[in-house]
Write an enzyme that holds these catalytic residues in place. Sequence first.
Site, PDB file in Angstrom:
ATOM      1  N   ASP A  71      42.275  39.568  49.154  1.00 25.76           N
ATOM      2  CA  ASP A  71      42.098  38.128  48.992  1.00 25.76           C
ATOM      3  C   ASP A  71      42.895  37.662  47.768  1.00 25.76           C
ATOM      4  O   ASP A  71      43.358  38.480  46.978  1.00 25.76           O
ATOM      5  CB  ASP A  71      40.605  37.775  48.823  1.00 25.76           C
ATOM      6  CG  ASP A  71      39.883  38.783  47.954  1.00 25.76           C
ATOM      7  OD1 ASP A  71      40.486  39.247  46.949  1.00 25.76           O
ATOM      8  OD2 ASP A  71      38.725  39.106  48.252  1.00 25.76           O
ATOM      9  N   ASP A  73      42.646  35.402  44.448  1.00 19.63           N
ATOM     10  CA  ASP A  73      41.781  34.655  43.536  1.00 19.63           C
ATOM     11  C   ASP A  73      42.642  33.888  42.549  1.00 19.63           C
ATOM     12  O   ASP A  73      43.696  34.359  42.121  1.00 19.63           O
ATOM     13  CB  ASP A  73      40.856  35.609  42.766  1.00 19.63           C
ATOM     14  CG  ASP A  73      39.879  36.298  43.700  1.00 19.63           C
ATOM     15  OD1 ASP A  73      39.478  35.678  44.700  1.00 19.63           O
ATOM     16  OD2 ASP A  73      39.522  37.461  43.435  1.00 19.63           O
ATOM     17  N   ASP A 151      37.737  43.449  33.775  1.00 20.12           N
ATOM     18  CA  ASP A 151      37.348  44.846  33.592  1.00 20.12           C
ATOM     19  C   ASP A 151      38.508  45.761  33.181  1.00 20.12           C
ATOM     20  O   ASP A 151      38.531  46.285  32.071  1.00 20.12           O
ATOM     21  CB  ASP A 151      36.583  45.383  34.814  1.00 20.12           C
ATOM     22  CG  ASP A 151      37.224  45.044  36.157  1.00 20.12           C
ATOM     23  OD1 ASP A 151      38.359  44.533  36.162  1.00 20.12           O
ATOM     24  OD2 ASP A 151      36.596  45.307  37.194  1.00 20.12           O
TER      25      ASP A 151
HETATM   26  P1  ATP Z   1      39.526  44.111  45.549  1.00 20.49           P
HETATM   27  O1  ATP Z   1      40.792  44.611  46.099  1.00 20.49           O
HETATM   28  O2  ATP Z   1      38.397  45.035  45.757  1.00 20.49           O
HETATM   29  O3  ATP Z   1      39.203  42.686  45.922  1.00 20.49           O
HETATM   30  P2  ATP Z   1      39.706  42.982  42.923  1.00 20.49           P
HETATM   31  O4  ATP Z   1      40.283  43.510  41.656  1.00 20.49           O
HETATM   32  O5  ATP Z   1      40.296  41.719  43.462  1.00 20.49           O
HETATM   33  O6  ATP Z   1      39.757  44.157  43.960  1.00 20.49           O
HETATM   34  P3  ATP Z   1      37.232  41.564  42.878  1.00 20.49           P
HETATM   35  O7  ATP Z   1      35.852  42.107  42.925  1.00 20.49           O
HETATM   36  O8  ATP Z   1      37.726  40.728  43.993  1.00 20.49           O
HETATM   37  O9  ATP Z   1      38.181  42.825  42.669  1.00 20.49           O
HETATM   38  O10 ATP Z   1      37.355  40.784  41.497  1.00 20.49           O
HETATM   39  C1  ATP Z   1      38.471  39.970  41.165  1.00 20.49           C
HETATM   40  C2  ATP Z   1      38.804  40.149  39.699  1.00 20.49           C
HETATM   41  O11 ATP Z   1      37.696  39.721  38.901  1.00 20.49           O
HETATM   42  C3  ATP Z   1      39.084  41.561  39.243  1.00 20.49           C
HETATM   43  O12 ATP Z   1      40.422  41.920  39.454  1.00 20.49           O
HETATM   44  C4  ATP Z   1      38.726  41.508  37.770  1.00 20.49           C
HETATM   45  O13 ATP Z   1      39.780  40.929  37.040  1.00 20.49           O
HETATM   46  C5  ATP Z   1      37.549  40.562  37.749  1.00 20.49           C
HETATM   47  N1  ATP Z   1      36.255  41.265  37.868  1.00 20.49           N
HETATM   48  C6  ATP Z   1      35.571  41.523  38.997  1.00 20.49           C
HETATM   49  N2  ATP Z   1      34.427  42.176  38.746  1.00 20.49           N
HETATM   50  C7  ATP Z   1      34.359  42.331  37.408  1.00 20.49           C
HETATM   51  C8  ATP Z   1      33.413  42.910  36.517  1.00 20.49           C
HETATM   52  N3  ATP Z   1      32.298  43.497  36.968  1.00 20.49           N
HETATM   53  N4  ATP Z   1      33.685  42.876  35.185  1.00 20.49           N
HETATM   54  C9  ATP Z   1      34.817  42.287  34.721  1.00 20.49           C
HETATM   55  N5  ATP Z   1      35.739  41.745  35.517  1.00 20.49           N
HETATM   56  C10 ATP Z   1      35.530  41.742  36.838  1.00 20.49           C
HETATM   57 MG    MG Z   2      39.593  40.648  45.144  1.00 19.22          MG
END
Ligand code: ATP
Ligand code: MG
Length: 450
Positions: A71, A73, A151
């Site tokens: 996705d 963001d 994170d």
């Molecule tokens: P995915 O491919 O699983 O979607 P993602 O990195 O996009 O990986 P998401 O859960 O969609 O993960 O979160 C989007 C962003 O928000 C992350 O890349 C990170 O920057 C931030 N984020 C998400 N969860 C946390 C957390 N628990 N603590 C700090 N930052 C977070």
């Molecule tokens: Mg994501």
Amino acid sequence: MVSTEKSQHASKDTQTEIKLNIIERQKHHISRQDISDNALKVLYRLHNAGYDAFLVGGGVRDLLLDKQPKDFDIATNATPEQIKHLFRNCRLIGRRFRLAHIMFGRDIIEVATFRGHHQEPAKNVSAQSDEGMLLRDNVYGSVDEDAERRDFTINAMYYNIADYSIHDYAGGIEDLNSGVIRLIGDPETRYREDPVRMLRAVRFAAKLDMTIAENTAAPIRPLAHLLEDIPAARLFEESLKLLQSGQGLKTYHLLREYDLFSKLFPQVAEEFTEEGHSQTEKVIELALASTDRRINDGKRINPAFMFAALLWYPLEKQARQLMEHRHFSYYDAIMEASNIVLDKQVKSIAIPRRHTATIREIWQLQLRLPRRNGKRASRLMELNKFRAGFDFLEMRGEVEQGDVAELAKWWRTFQNAGRNMRQAMINDLGQSNPGQRRRRNYRNKKKSAQ
Ligand code: ATP
Ligand code: MG
């Protein structure tokens, strides 16, 4: 509460790590063509209205790795209300932290206002639990504060729609190139703020085939128990991302290595052995490998199947106890044990009711599949969950061999057979009393398990 000494240490660490590095358009390969039209629309509308707008997180990371992002963001300095003003198709969600969802039919683009530091350290008390966990998280901030609160370094890169540059705040590009998962700031503090980050470290390591940096890995085992305080609904979502995203088997091994698996599935972990050859361990390997294969072949998967497989042998153990101590019949024992095992499991992972219903059906079919006389076999095949029940029986056959393997083979042949052959197979079963057969099966199994 986090001690003052630790907080100072953390903020010093974080300050040294947050340093903006801008990678200009001609120095990276992210092109607008890689970004979804809807995400681009949102980015441009924010930009044209005079706000800062960045693609952020997994979207940027995955594009840099030439992977298809799940996705897109977006992060901006516009407040949720200002965002809502710009988009007709906007919904504000979340109480803890307000987010805007811009809806394009089924596609949703999430837009978050930059988050700031929760409080000054001295005032932290009210925003953190005794373990240092963040309870509130609702202060808006600048883009660099936003980066600091993410994170991992590889998740803190921002693609700027104003000039197509990438803003790398924490050395994410370097870590991406060397394949390192590294927490921003002091790892212990960051895990205490949100223990789910331990699961995320393992998930990204498995999914991206990267290594967890030494100081990011070190606190995981000692802090793994903090997952016990995370709401079970959140852990359900996380468990699916961990085990049902195409890298489940690899992720499972890493979760075990870091003592995290036992916090998600305590009853399953009780069956673990040094050699890794218990029935539970064997069936987990088979179930996760098959789930990974299906996902990578683009096939549909049902999370209930995985939970049914993981919990089957703990369930049988529980049932044996009920038979020995409370003289239950095998059938009643399995039924009662289903309640006990699921009640315990949902304390850590809140499996929704629609899935627990299917899990029970798959388990119940293990009792029904041996009873094939007369019209039973054809009727069983018409059941909604027959396929899942049979697939699981085959897996058990591989694990247990003997009667169960024979039964699975019978069912595979039966399904592929024509009408006459099916009738002959049923006739061959003879008139054996299904009740007796069940008990005999059970005794055999017990002997072979010892
Ligand atoms: P995915 O491919 O699983 O979607 P993602 O990195 O996009 O990986 P998401 O859960 O969609 O993960 O979160 C989007 C962003 O928000 C992350 O890349 C990170 O920057 C931030 N984020 C998400 N969860 C946390 C957390 N628990 N603590 C700090 N930052 C977070
Ligand atoms: Mg994501």
